[in-house]
Motif scaffolding. Structure first.
Motif, PDB file in Angstrom:
ATOM      1  N   CYS A 202       0.815  -1.216   0.000  1.00 68.32           N
ATOM      2  CA  CYS A 202       0.000   0.000   0.000  1.00 68.32           C
ATOM      3  C   CYS A 202       0.846   1.262   0.000  1.00 68.32           C
ATOM      4  CB  CYS A 202      -0.949   0.007   1.198  1.00 68.32           C
ATOM      5  SG  CYS A 202      -0.151  -0.341   2.779  1.00 68.32           S
ATOM      6  N   GLY A 203       2.160   1.141   0.173  1.00 65.00           N
ATOM      7  CA  GLY A 203       3.034   2.293   0.036  1.00 65.00           C
ATOM      8  C   GLY A 203       3.147   2.718  -1.419  1.00 65.00           C
ATOM      9  N   SER A 204       3.685   3.895  -1.636  1.00 70.35           N
ATOM     10  CA  SER A 204       3.732   4.482  -2.980  1.00 70.35           C
ATOM     11  C   SER A 204       5.014   4.164  -3.734  1.00 70.35           C
ATOM     12  CB  SER A 204       3.552   6.002  -2.882  1.00 70.35           C
ATOM     13  OG  SER A 204       2.310   6.321  -2.298  1.00 70.35           O
ATOM     14  N   GLY A 205       5.751   3.146  -3.302  1.00 69.51           N
ATOM     15  CA  GLY A 205       6.951   2.733  -4.009  1.00 69.51           C
ATOM     16  C   GLY A 205       6.749   1.377  -4.670  1.00 69.51           C
ATOM     17  N   PRO A 206       7.490   1.067  -5.705  1.00 65.26           N
ATOM     18  CA  PRO A 206       8.485   1.934  -6.319  1.00 65.26           C
ATOM     19  C   PRO A 206       7.908   3.050  -7.169  1.00 65.26           C
ATOM     20  CG  PRO A 206       8.342  -0.138  -7.509  1.00 65.26           C
ATOM     21  CD  PRO A 206       7.459  -0.271  -6.306  1.00 65.26           C
ATOM     22  N   ALA A 207       6.608   2.995  -7.449  1.00 64.47           N
ATOM     23  CA  ALA A 207       5.930   4.084  -8.155  1.00 64.47           C
ATOM     24  C   ALA A 207       4.527   4.211  -7.555  1.00 64.47           C
ATOM     25  CB  ALA A 207       5.852   3.805  -9.648  1.00 64.47           C
ATOM     26  N   PRO A 208       4.020   5.440  -7.406  1.00 63.10           N
ATOM     27  CA  PRO A 208       2.715   5.603  -6.755  1.00 63.10           C
ATOM     28  C   PRO A 208       1.568   5.104  -7.624  1.00 63.10           C
ATOM     29  CG  PRO A 208       3.517   7.706  -7.581  1.00 63.10           C
ATOM     30  CD  PRO A 208       4.634   6.726  -7.768  1.00 63.10           C
ATOM     31  N   GLY A 209       0.519   4.640  -6.943  1.00 64.52           N
ATOM     32  CA  GLY A 209      -0.720   4.285  -7.613  1.00 64.52           C
ATOM     33  C   GLY A 209      -1.820   5.248  -7.205  1.00 64.52           C
ATOM     34  N   ARG A 210      -2.995   5.074  -7.747  1.00 66.13           N
ATOM     35  CA  ARG A 210      -4.103   5.987  -7.454  1.00 66.13           C
ATOM     36  C   ARG A 210      -4.489   5.960  -5.988  1.00 66.13           C
ATOM     37  NH1 ARG A 210      -9.246   4.854 -10.674  1.00 66.13           N
ATOM     38  NH2 ARG A 210      -9.915   6.696  -9.486  1.00 66.13           N
ATOM     39  N   PHE A 211      -4.329   4.806  -5.343  1.00 67.75           N
ATOM     40  CA  PHE A 211      -4.837   4.650  -3.975  1.00 67.75           C
ATOM     41  C   PHE A 211      -3.744   4.231  -2.992  1.00 67.75           C
ATOM     42  CE2 PHE A 211      -8.338   3.651  -6.937  1.00 67.75           C
ATOM     43  CZ  PHE A 211      -9.210   4.690  -6.593  1.00 67.75           C
ATOM     44  N   THR A 212      -2.481   4.435  -3.354  1.00 66.60           N
ATOM     45  CA  THR A 212      -1.398   4.090  -2.435  1.00 66.60           C
ATOM     46  C   THR A 212      -1.178   5.215  -1.429  1.00 66.60           C
ATOM     47  OG1 THR A 212       0.252   4.959  -3.997  1.00 66.60           O
ATOM     48  CG2 THR A 212      -0.252   2.606  -4.114  1.00 66.60           C
ATOM     49  N   GLY A 213      -0.403   4.903  -0.411  1.00 69.38           N
ATOM     50  CA  GLY A 213      -0.107   5.881   0.632  1.00 69.38           C
ATOM     51  C   GLY A 213      -0.805   5.540   1.932  1.00 69.38           C
ATOM     52  N   PRO A 214      -0.443   6.223   3.000  1.00 67.23           N
ATOM     53  CA  PRO A 214      -0.954   5.853   4.324  1.00 67.23           C
ATOM     54  C   PRO A 214      -2.404   6.230   4.583  1.00 67.23           C
ATOM     55  CG  PRO A 214       0.529   7.737   4.480  1.00 67.23           C
ATOM     56  CD  PRO A 214       0.630   7.231   3.075  1.00 67.23           C
ATOM     57  N   GLU A 215      -2.913   7.246   3.930  1.00 71.55           N
ATOM     58  CA  GLU A 215      -4.246   7.727   4.302  1.00 71.55           C
ATOM     59  C   GLU A 215      -5.351   6.701   4.068  1.00 71.55           C
ATOM     60  OE1 GLU A 215      -6.688   9.744   6.356  1.00 71.55           O
ATOM     61  OE2 GLU A 215      -4.584  10.333   6.159  1.00 71.55           O
ATOM     62  N   PRO A 216      -5.397   6.002   2.907  1.00 67.99           N
ATOM     63  CA  PRO A 216      -6.429   4.962   2.764  1.00 67.99           C
ATOM     64  C   PRO A 216      -6.346   3.878   3.835  1.00 67.99           C
ATOM     65  CG  PRO A 216      -5.484   5.500   0.632  1.00 67.99           C
ATOM     66  CD  PRO A 216      -4.629   6.178   1.659  1.00 67.99           C
ATOM     67  N   ILE A 217      -5.142   3.535   4.268  1.00 72.48           N
ATOM     68  CA  ILE A 217      -4.992   2.502   5.303  1.00 72.48           C
ATOM     69  C   ILE A 217      -5.489   3.030   6.646  1.00 72.48           C
ATOM     70  CG2 ILE A 217      -3.362   1.008   6.506  1.00 72.48           C
ATOM     71  CD1 ILE A 217      -3.976   0.320   3.523  1.00 72.48           C
ATOM     72  N   ARG A 218      -5.245   4.291   6.923  1.00 67.60           N
ATOM     73  CA  ARG A 218      -5.798   4.872   8.156  1.00 67.60           C
ATOM     74  C   ARG A 218      -7.324   4.771   8.152  1.00 67.60           C
ATOM     75  NH1 ARG A 218      -1.830   9.223   7.249  1.00 67.60           N
ATOM     76  NH2 ARG A 218      -0.110   8.988   8.751  1.00 67.60           N
ATOM     77  N   ARG A 219      -7.932   5.002   7.002  1.00 71.97           N
ATOM     78  CA  ARG A 219      -9.399   4.937   6.932  1.00 71.97           C
ATOM     79  C   ARG A 219      -9.889   3.496   7.088  1.00 71.97           C
ATOM     80  NH1 ARG A 219      -8.560   8.744   2.666  1.00 71.97           N
ATOM     81  NH2 ARG A 219      -9.106   7.214   1.068  1.00 71.97           N
ATOM     82  N   VAL A 220      -9.168   2.539   6.496  1.00 75.27           N
ATOM     83  CA  VAL A 220      -9.537   1.130   6.678  1.00 75.27           C
ATOM     84  C   VAL A 220      -9.487   0.755   8.150  1.00 75.27           C
ATOM     85  CG1 VAL A 220      -8.791  -1.238   6.251  1.00 75.27           C
ATOM     86  CG2 VAL A 220      -8.867   0.387   4.360  1.00 75.27           C
ATOM     87  N   LEU A 221      -8.420   1.144   8.822  1.00 75.06           N
ATOM     88  CA  LEU A 221      -8.257   0.773  10.228  1.00 75.06           C
ATOM     89  C   LEU A 221      -9.220   1.519  11.131  1.00 75.06           C
ATOM     90  CD1 LEU A 221      -4.375   0.538  10.263  1.00 75.06           C
ATOM     91  CD2 LEU A 221      -5.963  -1.360  10.605  1.00 75.06           C
ATOM     92  N   ALA A 222      -9.674   2.689  10.732  1.00 78.94           N
ATOM     93  CA  ALA A 222     -10.696   3.386  11.508  1.00 78.94           C
ATOM     94  C   ALA A 222     -11.994   2.582  11.508  1.00 78.94           C
ATOM     95  CB  ALA A 222     -10.925   4.784  10.942  1.00 78.94           C
TER      96      ALA A 222
END
Length: 314
Positions: free
Chosen positions: A178-198
């Protein structure tokens, strides 16, 4: 930061030397071997397409990425056993709807004939996902793989809510890229995971690649959620340090999460020797207790593995 390590050429002699080096590293820590939570086994036609994508330096790869262990399945299993890997996974993932159930059937058969492989499964946001995930768990799946980057989906998609609920209830972890490496995707990064865990605070996740390159943010998420772990896959290696190094302040935080970090290699899809993956972790200099936990003990606890000896046939 980790010291520079040699990228070996892959001759048979090198393999013998590499296997001896990995086994010696484990033995020096008093370990019978290591557990690798991030290795890839999948149907050959799918794997061939994955390798072709790496060969072409596709947009989600972003650079030349030679595959070091491009061998037949039986040879790859034997190589892991040679390295003293006591348990490993068959990370596989769909890039579209309609693939996951078929991949799960293959993975169940692979696990049945490969007892040192943790039965792995996957899913995609689609109608029926909860049903086939439930079936995979009933059949013995012990870990799932989710690839937000390749799948191009939002992990907060409502179609996944019943899947996350089921996995949280069953306590079965998901290794999630879910991280944005090696290249970012539309939904990568920490924020979507924070919402899932909420929505699903007890969901057991293993953040692949230490959340590369958002290392610090994903460490923060792990600090705030006791069921979140991270795997070391590709992190700290010279190959990744060239483009997305972890900053020293974040490296210095890792001992505080010594019980939440698991070793992963990305075998066979790595551009360096397996020993580089191991030595890059050891080269952080966090001490023998931390190394033992990362290379073996944490995975034994997370997956409730029986006491492990050397892999059969090694």
């Amino acid at each position: 930061m980790p010291r520079a390590l040699p990228q070996l050429m892959g001759t048979p002699t090198d393999h013998v030397e590499d296997a001896a080096a990995v086994r010696a590293a484990a033995a020096a820590l008093g370990l019978p071997g290591i557990v690798d939570v991030h290795t890839h086994f999948m149907p050959r036609n799918v794997l061939d397409k994955v390798w072709a994508y790496f060969d072409a330096a596709g947009p989600l790869v972003g650079r030349r990425w030679p595959i070091r262990y491009r061998h037949d399945e039986d040879e790859r299993v034997a190589q892991l056993r040679d390295f003293g890997v006591l348990a490993f996974t068959s990370m596989l993932y769909p890039h579209r709807a309609g693939m996951a159930e078929w991949l799960n059937a293959w993975a169940a058969e692979f696990a049945a004939r490969t007892p040192d492989c943790l039965h792995t499964a996957t899913f995609f946001p689609e109608a029926g996902a909860r049903d086939y995930v439930a079936r995979a768990i009933d059949e013995g799946a012990r870990v799932f793989k989710a690839h937000v980057q390749v799948g191009g989906y939002d992990p907060t998609d409502p179609l996944l809510d019943p899947v996350w609920d089921l996995l949280a209830e069953a306590g079965v972890p998901t290794v999630i890229h879910c991280g944005s490496g090696p290249a970012p995707g539309r939904f990568t990064g920490p924020e979507p995971i924070r919402r899932v865990l909420a929505r699903h605070p007890r969901l057991p996740l293993i953040i692949a690649h230490m959340g590369m390159p958002e290392y610090s943010e994903f460490l923060d998420i792990a600090v705030g959620h006791e069921h979140v772990h991270l795997d070391t896959t590709m992190a700290f290696t010279p190959f990744v340090d060239e483009m997305m190094p972890m900053d020293p302040a974040t490296v210095a935080r890792l001992p505080d999460l010594g019980d939440r970090i698991l070793f992963g290699s990305d075998f066979p899809n790595i551009p360096h020797s397996y020993v580089v993956a191991v030595e890059s972790v050891l080269g952080l200099g966090h001490g023998a207790d931390w190394n033992r936990a990362v290379l073996h003990d944490n995975a034994v606890r997370v997956f409730a593995l029986a006491p492990l000896g050397r892999a059969e046939g090694s």
